[in-house]
Design a protein around this motif. Structure first.
Motif, PDB file in Angstrom:
ATOM      1  N   GLU A   1       0.832  -1.197   0.000  1.00  0.00           N
ATOM      2  CA  GLU A   1       0.000   0.000   0.000  1.00  0.00           C
ATOM      3  C   GLU A   1       0.877   1.261   0.000  1.00  0.00           C
ATOM      4  N   PRO A   2       0.934   2.013  -1.102  1.00  0.00           N
ATOM      5  CA  PRO A   2       1.791   3.201  -1.165  1.00  0.00           C
ATOM      6  C   PRO A   2       1.498   4.228  -0.071  1.00  0.00           C
ATOM      7  N   THR A   3       0.215   4.397   0.289  1.00  0.00           N
ATOM      8  CA  THR A   3      -0.121   5.409   1.292  1.00  0.00           C
ATOM      9  C   THR A   3       0.588   5.137   2.611  1.00  0.00           C
ATOM     10  N   GLY A   4       0.559   3.876   3.059  1.00  0.00           N
ATOM     11  CA  GLY A   4       1.229   3.514   4.295  1.00  0.00           C
ATOM     12  C   GLY A   4       2.739   3.618   4.184  1.00  0.00           C
ATOM     13  N   GLN A   5       3.271   3.240   3.033  1.00  0.00           N
ATOM     14  CA  GLN A   5       4.715   3.324   2.823  1.00  0.00           C
ATOM     15  C   GLN A   5       5.201   4.772   2.891  1.00  0.00           C
ATOM     16  N   ILE A   6       4.467   5.663   2.248  1.00  0.00           N
ATOM     17  CA  ILE A   6       4.859   7.077   2.242  1.00  0.00           C
ATOM     18  C   ILE A   6       4.722   7.669   3.641  1.00  0.00           C
ATOM     19  N   ARG A   7       3.654   7.327   4.338  1.00  0.00           N
ATOM     20  CA  ARG A   7       3.456   7.846   5.699  1.00  0.00           C
ATOM     21  C   ARG A   7       4.601   7.412   6.614  1.00  0.00           C
ATOM     22  N   PHE A   8       5.046   6.159   6.472  1.00  0.00           N
ATOM     23  CA  PHE A   8       6.169   5.678   7.279  1.00  0.00           C
ATOM     24  C   PHE A   8       7.437   6.439   6.928  1.00  0.00           C
ATOM     25  N   THR A   9       7.668   6.687   5.644  1.00  0.00           N
ATOM     26  CA  THR A   9       8.858   7.443   5.235  1.00  0.00           C
ATOM     27  C   THR A   9       8.839   8.845   5.830  1.00  0.00           C
ATOM     28  N   VAL A  10       7.679   9.495   5.814  1.00  0.00           N
ATOM     29  CA  VAL A  10       7.565  10.829   6.410  1.00  0.00           C
ATOM     30  C   VAL A  10       7.820  10.754   7.912  1.00  0.00           C
ATOM     31  N   TRP A  11       7.259   9.750   8.572  1.00  0.00           N
ATOM     32  CA  TRP A  11       7.460   9.596  10.022  1.00  0.00           C
ATOM     33  C   TRP A  11       8.942   9.434  10.348  1.00  0.00           C
ATOM     34  N   ILE A  12       9.650   8.624   9.581  1.00  0.00           N
ATOM     35  CA  ILE A  12      11.056   8.391   9.902  1.00  0.00           C
ATOM     36  C   ILE A  12      11.920   9.591   9.508  1.00  0.00           C
ATOM     37  N   LEU A  13      11.480  10.369   8.516  1.00  0.00           N
ATOM     38  CA  LEU A  13      12.172  11.636   8.233  1.00  0.00           C
ATOM     39  C   LEU A  13      12.103  12.572   9.443  1.00  0.00           C
ATOM     40  N   GLU A  14      10.940  12.595  10.092  1.00  0.00           N
ATOM     41  CA  GLU A  14      10.795  13.406  11.301  1.00  0.00           C
ATOM     42  C   GLU A  14      11.721  12.914  12.408  1.00  0.00           C
ATOM     43  N   ARG A  15      11.934  11.595  12.471  1.00  0.00           N
ATOM     44  CA  ARG A  15      12.843  11.050  13.481  1.00  0.00           C
ATOM     45  C   ARG A  15      14.296  11.399  13.137  1.00  0.00           C
ATOM     46  N   CYS A  16      14.610  11.487  11.870  1.00  0.00           N
ATOM     47  CA  CYS A  16      15.943  11.956  11.478  1.00  0.00           C
ATOM     48  C   CYS A  16      16.198  13.344  12.055  1.00  0.00           C
ATOM     49  N   ILE A  17      15.198  14.199  11.962  1.00  0.00           N
ATOM     50  CA  ILE A  17      15.320  15.567  12.481  1.00  0.00           C
ATOM     51  C   ILE A  17      15.484  15.536  13.991  1.00  0.00           C
ATOM     52  N   ASP A  18      14.766  14.619  14.658  1.00  0.00           N
ATOM     53  CA  ASP A  18      14.916  14.474  16.105  1.00  0.00           C
ATOM     54  C   ASP A  18      16.354  14.135  16.499  1.00  0.00           C
TER      55      ASP A  18
END
Length: 313
Positions: free
Chosen positions: A135-152
């Motif tokens: 499911e692309p929607t879930g894959q993209i949401r996870f990528t965005v979430w982990i990008l936020e963790r990169c910033i953390d």
């Protein structure tokens, strides 16, 4: 072989080689102040709601400058882009998405935060061969979430991250539409966040794929892409900060979800809670410097910032 590592590496307090920072001209300083004043206005409303504290903290001094630079120093454009991202973050649910919601995408270790380059940029490993969902929607949401963790995990003075992408082991190629969606999010809502994109084992079919998406990639971003690099020999990473398998480091990292995932979530939560507490003690307003709320003990920072000569520390 060295002992196996199962959890993220703690971020350095400061990078070994601090990234260069250009001094602002008087004109650029005035532009930054004009943008900050726009969002500081008590009458400013985003949609039908005033800014939340988490949004004010996101609107840091450095964030404003990132958008100003990405907008070619056009104040109106920078304001429009900042407002667009603030709206997108609300609509996309950035602040409501929980680790539990994205965890099903994480169980195979297809996207792993581990280590930091010599400039202190967090390393985000992408391993498409470990793709476990359709499911692309879930894959993209996870990528965005982990990008936020990169910033953390970005240390003081660090504003970008490295992508380490390995297409070995029959990696699945994302669809053109999914790739374009991720690129659009990166370019529109995470300007100047990509340090390097380091890519291994690109088969000829993927070379064709990259040629297809290249027109959609910002030229500056395109220049940050390096194919089949030797990250230790090239001086990008020290051996103790990069995985041994494929990448030539000395870290024998093994992904075990039950060990890695809670450690990552806990590390990010601890950092953001500490930073938020310091940000509030520094006034809790738009335009506070990330370098101030990330520096040392919160009490020491507040005392320094309150001193006559410490306002711009």
């Amino acid at each position: 072989m060295s002992e196996a590592v199962y959890t993220p590496i703690d971020p350095p307090a400061k990078p070994a080689v601090p990234p260069p920072h250009k001094e602002l001209t008087d004109a650029e300083t005035k532009m930054q102040q004009e943008i900050q004043k726009h969002f500081e206005d008590p009458a400013f409303i985003l949609g039908e709601k005033p800014l939340m504290d988490v949004e004010k903290m996101w609107l840091s001094y450095e964030q404003i400058l990132r958008y100003l630079r990405a907008s070619k120093y056009k104040v109106t454009v920078a304001i429009q882009r900042l407002e667009a991202t603030l709206k997108w973050r609300r609509e996309y649910g950035i602040y409501e998405t929980t680790p539990e919601q994205v965890e099903p995408e994480a169980v195979t270790g297809k996207e792993v935060l581990f280590g930091f380059d010599v400039n202190g940029r967090p390393a985000l490993y992408l391993m498409p061969s470990r793709q476990n969902t359709n499911e692309p929607t879930g894959q993209i949401r996870f990528t965005v979430w982990i990008l936020e963790r990169c910033i953390d995990l970005m240390p003081e003075g660090v504003e970008s991250l490295d992508l380490l992408i390995n297409y070995a082991d029959k990696a699945q190629n994302p669809s053109l539409s999914t790739a374009r969606a991720v690129l659009s999010i990166l370019q529109d809502h995470y300007p100047e966040r990509l340090g390097l994109a380091l890519i291994l084992n690109v088969p000829w079919l993927l070379n064709a794929f990259y040629k297809l998406i290249t027109p959609f990639v910002d030229p500056v971003t395109r220049d940050k892409m390096k194919f089949n690099p030797q990250v230790v020999q090239d001086g990008i990473f020290s051996p103790d900060m990069v995985m041994s398998q494929w990448w030539g480091g000395s870290c024998n990292f093994e992904y075990e979800h039950d060990k890695y995932w809670p450690a990552l979530v806990s590390l990010c939560n601890e950092r953001t809670q500490k930073w938020t507490a310091t940000w509030k003690k520094l006034g809790g307003t738009v335009g506070i410097k990330e370098s101030d709320y990330k520096t040392g003990d919160s009490e020491d920072v507040v005392a320094l910032a309150s001193a006559p000569d410490g306002a711009d520390s």
